[in-house]
Every structure is written in C-alpha cells, then in structure tokens.
Enzyme design. Structure first.
Site, PDB file in Angstrom:
ATOM      1  N   GLU A 161       7.156 -12.812   2.946  1.00  0.00           N
ATOM      2  CA  GLU A 161       8.029 -12.759   4.114  1.00  0.00           C
ATOM      3  C   GLU A 161       7.347 -11.982   5.234  1.00  0.00           C
ATOM      4  OE1 GLU A 161      10.873 -14.422   4.790  1.00  0.00           O
ATOM      5  OE2 GLU A 161      10.262 -13.552   6.702  1.00  0.00           O
ATOM      6  N   CYS A 276       6.611  -0.708   4.806  1.00  0.00           N
ATOM      7  CA  CYS A 276       5.559  -1.598   4.307  1.00  0.00           C
ATOM      8  C   CYS A 276       4.126  -1.312   4.744  1.00  0.00           C
ATOM      9  CB  CYS A 276       5.923  -3.036   4.623  1.00  0.00           C
ATOM     10  SG  CYS A 276       7.368  -3.549   3.671  1.00  0.00           S
TER      11      CYS A 276
END
Ligand code: NAD
Ligand code: UGA
Length: 462
Positions: A161, A276
């Site tokens: 994603e 992330c």
C-alpha cells in the site's frame, strides 16, 4: 470472480483500503477483522464520526458502505473461512528484542495470521500481503500455509500500500499506481488477475502494475527509502542554508523545477515522522546487512542518522536561543501529530523534541487539533526517559491554542496544521512573555507578518 474478501488488521491501512474497496465494489462483501475489540467497536460506532482513524473523507466512505457490503468484526476465524481472498494488513513494527533488535521487522503478527489462515481454511484461497514486509516474506508465508494447512491451495500475492496518511482517501481513489506481485505460474497469474479485476473497478488499467513477488515486496521498501531520503537530503541542506544565508525554500524551488528532480517532497522540516519511514529503512538496512552488503546498509542508514540529527538540533536551537536555559520556562507546542490531517502520532518529531526539552526541565503546553491527551502521554512514557509522573508534571495538553501560548516564552510549531496560520497572532503575542520566540519547525507561518508584530521568528533553513 472474488465475492468475499477478509482483511486481517483494522488499522490505518486495513480500515481505509477496505472501506474504499467496499465502496467501489458493491458486489463484493468485505469483512475487516481485528483482535482489538475496542478498535472494532469504534469502527462499528453508530456515529461515523467516532471511527478510530481520522482521515479526511473516510467517514463518508464508511457511512456509504458499512452494513451494506462492509463489515467490521472480531470473528477472525469466521471471516477467514468465508473469504476467497484474504488481505493481511497487520502491523510489522521494528523488532524490540533478540536478533535484529532495533532494525529488523517483527514478523510475529504476520506469522500468526498465516498459521490462523492455514488452520481455518477449508477451500482454496488467495492470500494478499498488504502489510509492508521484508523481501522474501511471501516464501515464509507459503511455507507455513503449505505445511500446516488442510491440503487446500494457497496463492500468495504482494500488494503493498502506498497511501499516505492525511490523504489516504484521495490516494486510494486515484493512486499513482497499484502494484501486484505474484507467482509466474499459471495459478499465480490467475490470482494476480483476480486482484487486478478488483482494482479495475475504479483504477485505470495502465496504472495497475504486475510484477514478480520479490520485486513487489522490495519496491515498497525502496519507495519509502527514496521518499525519506528526499526529506533527509533537503533537511541536510537546511542546516547549510542556515550557516550561509541561503534560504532552503528558495533552494527547493530552484532544484524542484528541474523535471528530473521534481518539486514534491522537498519541504524542509523538523524531521520526518510516521510509523513507516524509519521502520522500513531500518528493515532495508538490516536486510542489506544480512546479505553482507555493508555499503548499501550504511548508505541508507544515513537517512535515519540525518533525521535524528534534525530533530535534535531543533530542540538544541530552542535551548540555545532561549539564553541556554529553558528550565522552568513555558514552551507552547503547536501540533503533536507527525503531519497534518491525521491523528497519528507514531514517531512524530514532536515526541523527541518534547523529550529533549523536558530533560532540560522546560514546561511544555501542547495543543493539537486531533490528538488526544492520553496519546501524548503514551508517546512520552513509551520512550522511558523518565517516570510517567515526571512527564505529567512537565507537560500539559490543552484544547485551546491561545491557552497553550499564554505566558509562554516560546512557541514551537511541530505539525503543519493549516489552522495554525489563521490564528490571531497579535493576540497570541500580547499574551506571551517577551521577547516572544517562534520556532517554526514546518516553515508554515508568515515570517514578515510575525516579525512586524514583534515576534523573534526562526524557521528551518533560512
Ligand atoms: P496498525 O497498527 O494501525 O493496524 C494493524 C492492526 O492489526 C491493529 O489494529 C492490530 O490489532 C491488528 N492485528 C495484529 N495482529 C493481528 C492478528 N493476528 N489478528 C487480527 N488482527 C491483528 O498498522 P497500520 O498503520 O495499518 O500498518 C499496517 C501495515 O501496513 C504495516 O506493515 C505498515 O508498514 C503498512 N503500511 C502502513 C501505512 C500507513 O500509512 N500507516 C501505509 C502503507 C503501508
Ligand atoms: C509515507 C509515504 O508517503 C506513503 O507512500 C507510504 O505508503 C507510507 O509512508 C507508509 O508506507 O506508511 P506517510 O508516512 O503517511 O506516508 O506520510 P508522508 O506524507 O510521506 O510524510 C512522512 C513524514 O515526512 C511526515 O512527518 C512529513 O511531515 C514529513 N515530510 C514529508 C517532510 O518533512 N517534508 C516533505 O517534503 C514531505
């Protein structure tokens, strides 16, 4: 054709991505499952404004699809059993123990999912890696499924994603590309096609890219590494700008007009945050090291080193500008989230700046339009720098920006929320101790206007 999708993990990725798939594909039943009962209850809250994740546009999508073909549940086994396609969208944090501690991705949640799928599945299934994973994880998942399953066939796809928080819905509606990696075998290609068909309900075909599994897994880590590297690169230049009289905004504009460089992702800041970038680069560094590629590992590690430096030097600059002591001084924080338009605070630069200032005995008042008080304390306590009580006595969270700034020696802008620029800065100035300092970690405010009022204004990189 896929009729029934299950997604394991109802977080920042699983929630929004599945909501959009359900909205765009009314013919597919989508069930998002999670072990976290509170989170699922919040997704099911009658008032869609209470869903657990704040993203512009998300509540409208959920309102449209929920109860029609979008469901949130804690019944993981049942959802796995019923699904033709299972997305794994669980967290993959940096390991905090054992081999690879502080670097490698912790894959225990992924493995648990794989074992659960293997145990429950009674017919063939396509398993999709949605989480960000080290390259070759699909092999481990396949091994577990094939060795512990009930003799049914599994195809593993990688479908990383690329959404960014704060623009998740925009990004999902009109992605730059959708990436799907799968086996080169006939069955692998069939599985890829099944997932392509889902996205093709709203994504133009030429934006749906198919590759082998390893390229897909590695592309995700590579994309995040490149993005983070751009931020660290411009931040490195920001420090040089401050020494030389160059202005980093002007430099960014000048280089961004080169079509080979491009204008995006060149905003100097107090440092990148988010769940992330750091985790994925550390993971990349770890993978490179395990293959003995030490130069590759060192190259990418420098992106993190630069980012840590940027956060630290922001705090240091506040201390030295405030006459080398912030002890007992009130410092207002505007923003705690790692970027605007999200309530996510994971790895936010604000946490580290606050930690450094608290160690210098500053009194901090935090205002963020979307972050709750308990989250701020959770973030600080998580660092374990000092006792929880000390964090509570050194820092308060307020729900009004003017109150945060009242009687403060300085304001630090940590998140680029649009509303900060619209405040009555004269009123803020009038309520502060003088000289009134503003440290703009996002280059958000109007320097000339603030200086005219009387503020001492410092931005990043000028
Ligand atoms: P998150 O922590 O918000 O959500 C993960 C959820 O999975 C949690 O609610 C957790 O309870 C649940 N979970 C964990 N193990 C489970 C299990 N065995 N069964 C059921 N539920 C389980 O994480 P996230 O931000 O959504 O990230 C998920 C993955 O997507 C990570 O690999 C991340 O790197 C990747 N990713 C995140 C973003 C982002 O913007 N946050 C963007 C792209 C990719
Ligand atoms: C990032 C990527 O942009 C997504 O493509 C990816 O899917 C995601 O990570 C992920 O894998 O989790 P995200 O972290 O949500 O998305 O947000 P970004 O917009 O990338 O911002 C990350 C951090 O960098 C923020 O703290 C932001 O303020 C900072 N940043 C970004 C800058 O300081 N300057 C910039 O020019 C851009």
């Amino acid at each position: 054709m896929i009729k029934n999708i299950c997604c394991i993990g109802a977080g920042y990725v699983g929630g929004p991505t599945m909501a959009v798939i359900a909205q765009k594909c009314p013919h597919i039943k989508v069930t998002v499952v999670d072990l976290n009962e509170k989170r699922i209850a919040a997704w099911n809250d009658k008032d869609v404004n209470n869903i657990p994740i704040y993203e512009p546009g998300l509540s409208d999508v959920v309102a449209e699809a929920r109860g029609r073909n979008l469901f949130f549940s804690t019944e993981v086994d049942k959802a796995i059993d019923e699904a033709d396609m299972i997305f794994i969208s669980v967290n993959t944090p940096t390991k905090t123990y054992g081999v690879g501690k502080g670097m490698a991705a912790d894959l225990k949640y992924i493995e648990l999912c794989a074992r659960q799928i293997a145990r429950v599945a009674k017919n063939d299934k396509i398993v999709v890696e949605k989480s960000t994973l080290p390259v070759r994880t699909a092999q481990a998942i396949k091994d577990i499924l094939d060795h512990t399953g009930n003799g049914v066939n599994f195809q593993i796809l990688s479908n990383p994603e690329f959404l960014a928080e704060g623009t998740a819905i925009e990004d999902l509606f009109a992605p730059d590309r959708v990436l799907i990696g799968g086996d080169t075998t006939t069955e692998g290609q069939k599985a890829i096609q099944a997932l392509v068909d889902i996205y093709a309900n709203w994504v133009p075909k030429d934006k749906i890219l198919t590759t082998n599994v390893w390229s897909s897994e590695l592309s995700k880590l590579t994309a995040n590494a490149f993005l983070a590297q751009r931020v660290s690169s411009i931040n490195a230049m920001s420090e040089l700008c401050e020494k030389t009289g160059a202005d980093v905004n002007e430099v960014a504009r000048a280089i961004g007009m080169d079509s080979r460089i491009g204008p995006k992702f060149l905003k100097a800041s107090v440092g990148f945050g988010g769940s992330c970038f750091q985790k994925d680069i550390l993971n990349l560094v770890y993978i490179a090291k395990t293959y003995g590629l030490n130069e590759v590992a060192d190259y990418w590690e420098q992106v993190i080193i630069m980012n840590d430096h940027q956060k630290r030097r922001f705090a240091k600059n506040i201390i030295s500008t405030l006459y080398n002591t912030v002890s007992g001084k009130k410092i207002a924080f505007l923003g705690w989230a790692f970027k605007k338009d999200t309530n996510d605070t994971r790895e936010s630069a604000a946490i580290y700046v606050a930690d450094d200032l608290l160690s210098e005995q500053a009194n901090i008042a935090v205002f963020d339009p979307k972050v709750e008080e308990k989250q701020v304390y959770f973030d600080l306590d998580y660092l374990e720098t000092r006792k929880s009580e000390a964090n509570k006595s050194g820092l308060v969270v307020v729900d009004n920006p003017y109150e945060a700034c009242k009687n403060a020696h300085a304001i630090a802008v940590l998140t680029e929320w649009d509303e900060f620029a619209t405040y009555d800065w004269q009123k803020i100035y009038d309520g502060m101790l003088k000289p009134a300092f503003v440290f703009d970690g996002r280059n958000l405010l109007n320097k000339a206007a603030l200086e005219k009022i009387g503020f001492v204004y410092q931005a990043i990189g000028s």
